[in-house]
Design a protein around this motif. Structure first.
Motif, PDB file in Angstrom:
ATOM      1  N   TRP A 190      57.070 -45.787 -45.517  1.00 21.61           N
ATOM      2  CA  TRP A 190      57.519 -45.544 -46.883  1.00 21.61           C
ATOM      3  C   TRP A 190      58.822 -46.292 -47.164  1.00 21.61           C
ATOM      4  N   THR A 191      59.722 -46.310 -46.197  1.00 21.41           N
ATOM      5  CA  THR A 191      60.975 -47.056 -46.379  1.00 21.41           C
ATOM      6  C   THR A 191      60.695 -48.549 -46.536  1.00 21.41           C
ATOM      7  N   ARG A 215      66.646 -55.834 -53.006  1.00 24.18           N
ATOM      8  CA  ARG A 215      68.087 -55.565 -53.109  1.00 24.18           C
ATOM      9  C   ARG A 215      68.247 -54.069 -53.377  1.00 24.18           C
ATOM     10  N   ALA A 216      68.332 -53.300 -52.305  1.00 24.52           N
ATOM     11  CA  ALA A 216      68.310 -51.847 -52.414  1.00 24.52           C
ATOM     12  C   ALA A 216      69.339 -51.238 -51.477  1.00 24.52           C
ATOM     13  N   THR A 217      69.536 -49.924 -51.613  1.00 22.78           N
ATOM     14  CA  THR A 217      70.364 -49.147 -50.704  1.00 22.78           C
ATOM     15  C   THR A 217      69.475 -48.142 -49.976  1.00 22.78           C
ATOM     16  N   VAL A 218      69.672 -48.050 -48.669  1.00 20.19           N
ATOM     17  CA  VAL A 218      69.002 -47.023 -47.865  1.00 20.19           C
ATOM     18  C   VAL A 218      70.054 -46.022 -47.413  1.00 20.19           C
ATOM     19  N   LEU A 219      69.842 -44.748 -47.738  1.00 16.96           N
ATOM     20  CA  LEU A 219      70.680 -43.668 -47.228  1.00 16.96           C
ATOM     21  C   LEU A 219      69.883 -42.929 -46.164  1.00 16.96           C
ATOM     22  N   TRP A 259      72.498 -50.661 -45.961  1.00 23.20           N
ATOM     23  CA  TRP A 259      71.970 -49.553 -45.163  1.00 23.20           C
ATOM     24  C   TRP A 259      73.129 -48.657 -44.738  1.00 23.20           C
ATOM     25  N   VAL A 260      73.004 -47.362 -45.031  1.00 27.51           N
ATOM     26  CA  VAL A 260      74.055 -46.397 -44.710  1.00 27.51           C
ATOM     27  C   VAL A 260      73.464 -45.289 -43.844  1.00 27.51           C
ATOM     28  N   ASP A 261      73.895 -45.213 -42.592  1.00 28.92           N
ATOM     29  CA  ASP A 261      73.525 -44.127 -41.687  1.00 28.92           C
ATOM     30  C   ASP A 261      74.616 -43.071 -41.731  1.00 28.92           C
ATOM     31  N   VAL A 262      74.218 -41.797 -41.814  1.00 31.52           N
ATOM     32  CA  VAL A 262      75.195 -40.712 -41.954  1.00 31.52           C
ATOM     33  C   VAL A 262      74.887 -39.596 -40.962  1.00 31.52           C
ATOM     34  N   PRO A 317      68.652 -49.754 -56.712  1.00 28.83           N
ATOM     35  CA  PRO A 317      67.670 -48.720 -56.376  1.00 28.83           C
ATOM     36  C   PRO A 317      67.935 -48.194 -54.971  1.00 28.83           C
ATOM     37  N   THR A 318      67.743 -46.905 -54.795  1.00 29.47           N
ATOM     38  CA  THR A 318      68.141 -46.249 -53.551  1.00 29.47           C
ATOM     39  C   THR A 318      67.008 -45.383 -53.004  1.00 29.47           C
ATOM     40  N   VAL A 319      66.781 -45.501 -51.704  1.00 26.72           N
ATOM     41  CA  VAL A 319      65.848 -44.608 -51.025  1.00 26.72           C
ATOM     42  C   VAL A 319      66.653 -43.778 -50.033  1.00 26.72           C
ATOM     43  N   ALA A 320      66.512 -42.458 -50.125  1.00 27.80           N
ATOM     44  CA  ALA A 320      67.193 -41.537 -49.220  1.00 27.80           C
ATOM     45  C   ALA A 320      66.162 -40.949 -48.273  1.00 27.80           C
ATOM     46  N   VAL A 321      66.436 -41.073 -46.979  1.00 29.24           N
ATOM     47  CA  VAL A 321      65.510 -40.602 -45.946  1.00 29.24           C
ATOM     48  C   VAL A 321      66.182 -39.481 -45.173  1.00 29.24           C
TER      49      VAL A 321
END
Length: 272
Positions: free
Chosen positions: A72-73, A82-86, A107-110, A151-155
């Motif tokens: 899905w990601t 050109r997106a952001t992944v949380l 890409w942001v890992d938290v 656009p952002t996808v949060a996983v």
């Protein structure tokens, strides 16, 4: 090389069960996820793996769940180069390494500071526009620093069941309210899964407690006016279960036929 001593407890400790499942899958003859980083990281930690309770079926379940989130990601990034992944509560998961993405992806890992410290020691840093944030996903400061320009996808894999419903709702509201449009990917336990939590070895041995269960995937639509349910996949009937070991296939087939148990867990994809 000296192994990293793991002294985590509670929900943070359960990430070792997830890691163990993915490593076990990676070493299988026909892996489902094939996460070579999980196997490499597991070799570097000093931890009693018996506490994870991983067996071939549960390892296959962990691997299949992650494969769905990876796909899905990847689909989102293919549609939005050109997106952001949380990646919320990233733990020791190597999704930022497994999922191919170009230099225009942020890409942001938290995760919590003690988890981030362990992650920095054990996993290589991905190339490109990457940030590893040491914070609770419920803190508001870190999210305010992520630009809301794409656009952002949060996983959130293996997270929501450890939170209470008001916290899950607030997290969803903050993400959908801040970013211009995207998707939310997360898994849930049904209320039956919450009631059966003591049967999950990793939850029991870590001293964790599960709180939020969701039986109706349409209920969160009331949390944001633009939220839409795209996919609702039962864990026991997830496409890919046919790749499980024979005993696992039989177990999943049986659970899928018992009305009270077939909703024990789901993976969900929403658009906003």
């Amino acid at each position: 090389m000296e192994r990293a001593k793991v002294t985590l407890s509670g929900p943070q400790e359960t990430m070792l069960a997830t890691l163990c499942g993915k490593a076990r899958d990676a070493r299988a003859t026909r892996p489902i996820l094939g996460d070579r980083w999980a196997a490499q990281v597991l070799d570097q930690v000093d931890y009693d793996l018996a506490k994870t309770g991983m067996n071939p079926t549960s390892a296959a379940g962990v691997a299949l769940r992650s494969r769905w989130f990876d796909r899905w990601t990847a689909e989102f990034l293919a549609a939005h180069p050109r997106a952001t992944v949380l990646h919320l509560a990233c733990g020791l998961d190597a999704r930022s390494l497994r999922v191919a993405h170009g230099p225009s992806v942020r890409w942001v890992d938290v995760d919590l500071p003690d988890v981030v410290a362990l992650r920095e020691r054990l996993l290589p840093r991905p190339d490109g526009d990457y940030a590893l944030v040491a914070a609770s996903v419920l803190d508001e400061d870190w999210l305010a620093e992520v630009p809301a320009d794409r656009p952002t996808v949060a996983v959130a894999e293996g997270l929501t069941m450890y939170l209470r419903e008001p916290d899950v709702r607030r997290l969803v509201e903050r993400i959908t309210g801040r970013f211009p449009g995207g998707q939310l990917l997360f898994d849930v336990y049904g209320t039956i899964g919450i009631r059966l939590q003591r049967r999950v070895t990793a939850v029991r041995t870590s001293g964790s407690r599960l709180h939020w269960g969701l039986d109706d995937p349409r209920a969160p639509l009331a949390w944001h006016p633009g939220l839409r349910l795209l996919d609702d996949v039962r864990s026991v009937a997830m496409p890919g279960v046919e790749e499980f070991p024979r005993l696992g296939r039989l177990q999943m087939g049986l659970l899928a036929r018992i009305p009270k148990l077939r909703d024990v867990g789901r993976v969900l994809r929403y658009a906003f």
